[in-house]
Design a protein around this motif. Structure first.
Motif, PDB file in Angstrom:
ATOM      1  N   ILE A  97       0.837  -1.151   0.027  1.00 45.38           N
ATOM      2  CA  ILE A  97       0.021  -0.073  -0.057  1.00 45.38           C
ATOM      3  C   ILE A  97       0.741   1.189  -0.107  1.00 45.38           C
ATOM      4  O   ILE A  97       0.628   2.260  -0.670  1.00 45.38           O
ATOM      5  CB  ILE A  97      -0.857   0.059   1.278  1.00 45.38           C
ATOM      6  N   GLU A  98       2.197   1.237   0.690  1.00 44.17           N
ATOM      7  CA  GLU A  98       2.961   2.141   0.802  1.00 44.17           C
ATOM      8  C   GLU A  98       3.504   2.381  -0.626  1.00 44.17           C
ATOM      9  O   GLU A  98       3.697   3.699  -1.099  1.00 44.17           O
ATOM     10  CB  GLU A  98       3.875   2.161   1.684  1.00 44.17           C
ATOM     11  N   GLU A  99       3.924   1.332  -1.321  1.00 46.84           N
ATOM     12  CA  GLU A  99       4.465   1.430  -2.690  1.00 46.84           C
ATOM     13  C   GLU A  99       3.559   2.083  -3.668  1.00 46.84           C
ATOM     14  O   GLU A  99       3.867   2.662  -4.593  1.00 46.84           O
ATOM     15  CB  GLU A  99       4.880   0.154  -3.108  1.00 46.84           C
ATOM     16  N   SER A 100       2.208   1.857  -3.365  1.00 49.54           N
ATOM     17  CA  SER A 100       1.135   2.266  -4.373  1.00 49.54           C
ATOM     18  C   SER A 100       1.132   3.600  -4.352  1.00 49.54           C
ATOM     19  O   SER A 100       0.636   4.105  -5.701  1.00 49.54           O
ATOM     20  CB  SER A 100      -0.177   1.682  -3.944  1.00 49.54           C
ATOM     21  N   ALA A 101       1.497   4.501  -3.588  1.00 54.97           N
ATOM     22  CA  ALA A 101       1.651   6.059  -3.785  1.00 54.97           C
ATOM     23  C   ALA A 101       2.498   6.559  -4.637  1.00 54.97           C
ATOM     24  O   ALA A 101       2.313   7.702  -5.174  1.00 54.97           O
ATOM     25  CB  ALA A 101       1.986   6.657  -2.141  1.00 54.97           C
ATOM     26  N   VAL A 160      -6.048  -4.406  -2.595  1.00 52.07           N
ATOM     27  CA  VAL A 160      -6.936  -3.992  -3.428  1.00 52.07           C
ATOM     28  C   VAL A 160      -7.818  -2.936  -2.953  1.00 52.07           C
ATOM     29  O   VAL A 160      -8.124  -1.970  -3.721  1.00 52.07           O
ATOM     30  CB  VAL A 160      -7.877  -5.285  -3.849  1.00 52.07           C
ATOM     31  N   GLY A 161      -8.287  -3.067  -1.575  1.00 52.65           N
ATOM     32  CA  GLY A 161      -9.312  -2.146  -0.972  1.00 52.65           C
ATOM     33  C   GLY A 161      -8.496  -0.840  -0.788  1.00 52.65           C
ATOM     34  O   GLY A 161      -9.317   0.310  -0.449  1.00 52.65           O
ATOM     35  N   HIS A 162      -7.364  -0.615  -0.604  1.00 52.82           N
ATOM     36  CA  HIS A 162      -6.556   0.575  -0.195  1.00 52.82           C
ATOM     37  C   HIS A 162      -5.511   1.205  -0.935  1.00 52.82           C
ATOM     38  O   HIS A 162      -5.041   2.309  -0.544  1.00 52.82           O
ATOM     39  CB  HIS A 162      -6.146   0.405   1.367  1.00 52.82           C
ATOM     40  N   ALA A 163      -5.206   0.331  -1.909  1.00 60.06           N
ATOM     41  CA  ALA A 163      -3.998   1.150  -2.785  1.00 60.06           C
ATOM     42  C   ALA A 163      -4.272   2.327  -3.383  1.00 60.06           C
ATOM     43  O   ALA A 163      -5.517   2.443  -3.721  1.00 60.06           O
ATOM     44  CB  ALA A 163      -3.565  -0.238  -3.861  1.00 60.06           C
ATOM     45  N   ASP A 164      -3.398   3.082  -3.818  1.00 58.70           N
ATOM     46  CA  ASP A 164      -3.505   4.368  -4.248  1.00 58.70           C
ATOM     47  C   ASP A 164      -3.359   4.375  -5.887  1.00 58.70           C
ATOM     48  O   ASP A 164      -3.057   5.189  -6.525  1.00 58.70           O
ATOM     49  CB  ASP A 164      -2.688   5.555  -3.939  1.00 58.70           C
ATOM     50  N   VAL A 204      -8.336  -4.129 -10.352  1.00 60.18           N
ATOM     51  CA  VAL A 204      -9.231  -3.397 -10.018  1.00 60.18           C
ATOM     52  C   VAL A 204      -8.665  -1.939  -9.754  1.00 60.18           C
ATOM     53  O   VAL A 204      -7.892  -1.579  -9.457  1.00 60.18           O
ATOM     54  CB  VAL A 204      -9.546  -3.825  -8.523  1.00 60.18           C
ATOM     55  N   VAL A 205      -9.651  -1.062 -10.126  1.00 62.88           N
ATOM     56  CA  VAL A 205      -9.191   0.297 -10.337  1.00 62.88           C
ATOM     57  C   VAL A 205     -10.102   1.099  -9.677  1.00 62.88           C
ATOM     58  O   VAL A 205     -11.603   1.387  -9.598  1.00 62.88           O
ATOM     59  CB  VAL A 205      -9.118   0.806 -11.617  1.00 62.88           C
TER      60      VAL A 205
END
Length: 288
Positions: free
Chosen positions: A95-99, A126-130, A279-280
């Motif tokens: 999730i941190e990487e997704s930023a 999936v629920g919290h990635a940016d 998932v977007v």
């Protein structure tokens, strides 16, 4: 450096399938690839381990990373590749990487049922990635088709934009499905409702066509087919996924409980689709 495609690895066959999908996507997008494997959190987990266990975990992690890098360099030698071995929980690290990622790619768990099939890490990401998250379970190729679900919601608008990008990059057709569901009380073994429901289908068709208009203009080379009908969304998407190289969904649609991170249709398709699922989220930022 441009934003990377990020893939999480754990040394299993399913994560190596995810590596290959991520490397191919990075190649198509002319992006670097970042390979992430997490280590136990020393301050929380190590006191539970006998002496030397962390060193073994670190050694194993480096071997997992090295294997993934070797596979990528052999298949896509021109794709720049970086690695990370953070001491975090897998979900928190990704999730941190997704930023700062173009997309996060994960493998699904495999042969169990229910939530165990996908795993809590993938569901959290999936629920919290940016950024878009792609879960690679069944790998399919050669269909030359991207399938996207659309219902007129903001989430499906974001999903359609991503689906157009993927179709353009892969030279694939785009099949957009908008399934309104069967009328209440309609026998589930009958696939088609009565003709008087066609007016609602026509309205949905027009709504989704409006979503598609600007995207068609941005990607004139993508062949798009829109199917709006009165079928169960799960059945329609499941059937379409059997002949697709990628299924693209929004994290949430028009229905359901808005406090949930992802909608029920997306959640179920992550488990049971016959191809990789992207998932977007509507809140995901646009990445240059």
């Amino acid at each position: 450096m441009s934003t990377p495609v990020v893939v999480g690895v754990d040394g299993t066959g399913r994560s190596l399938r995810a590596v290959m999908w991520a490397a191919h996507d990075a190649f198509l997008r002319a992006r670097p690839l970042r390979i992430v494997h997490t280590l136990p959190r020393y301050e929380m987990d190590i006191p539970l381990f006998p002496p030397g266990r962390f060193e073994l975990a670190e050694e194993h992690g480096r071997a997992v990373i090295a294997e993934a890098v070797a596979i990528v360099r052999q298949a896509y030698p021109d794709v720049p590749c970086s690695t990370a071995l953070p001491m975090r929980s897998p979900a928190a690290a990704l999730i941190e990487e997704s930023a700062r990622a173009q997309g996060i790619v994960l493998g699904s768990k495999g042969d169990n049922v229910g939530n165990l099939l996908l795993g809590s890490t993938a569901l959290q990401v999936v629920g919290h990635a940016d950024c878009p998250v792609i879960v690679v379970g069944h790998v399919s190729a050669g269909h030359n088709r991207i399938v996207a679900g659309a219902d007129g919601s903001p989430g499906s608008t974001a999903a359609l934009a991503y689906a157009f990008e993927e179709a353009h990059l892969r030279g694939a057709d785009l099949h957009v499905i908008s399934a309104l569901g069967l009328p209440q009380g309609w026998p589930t073994h009958l696939l088609r409702p009565l003709p008087e429901d066609n007016a609602e289908v026509d309205v949905r068709h027009q709504v989704v066509e409006q979503q598609l208009a600007s995207l068609r203009h941005q990607h004139p080379g993508v062949n798009v087919v829109l199917s709006a009908h009165r079928l169960d969304p799960l059945a329609a998407l499941d059937s379409a996924s059997q002949h697709a190289d990628l299924l693209v969904l929004g994290s949430r649609g028009l229905g359901g409980f808005h406090g949930l991170a992802i909608g029920s249709t997306t959640h179920k398709m992550l488990h049971f689709a016959n191809c990789p699922v992207a998932v977007v989220r509507a809140t995901s930022r646009d990445i240059p």
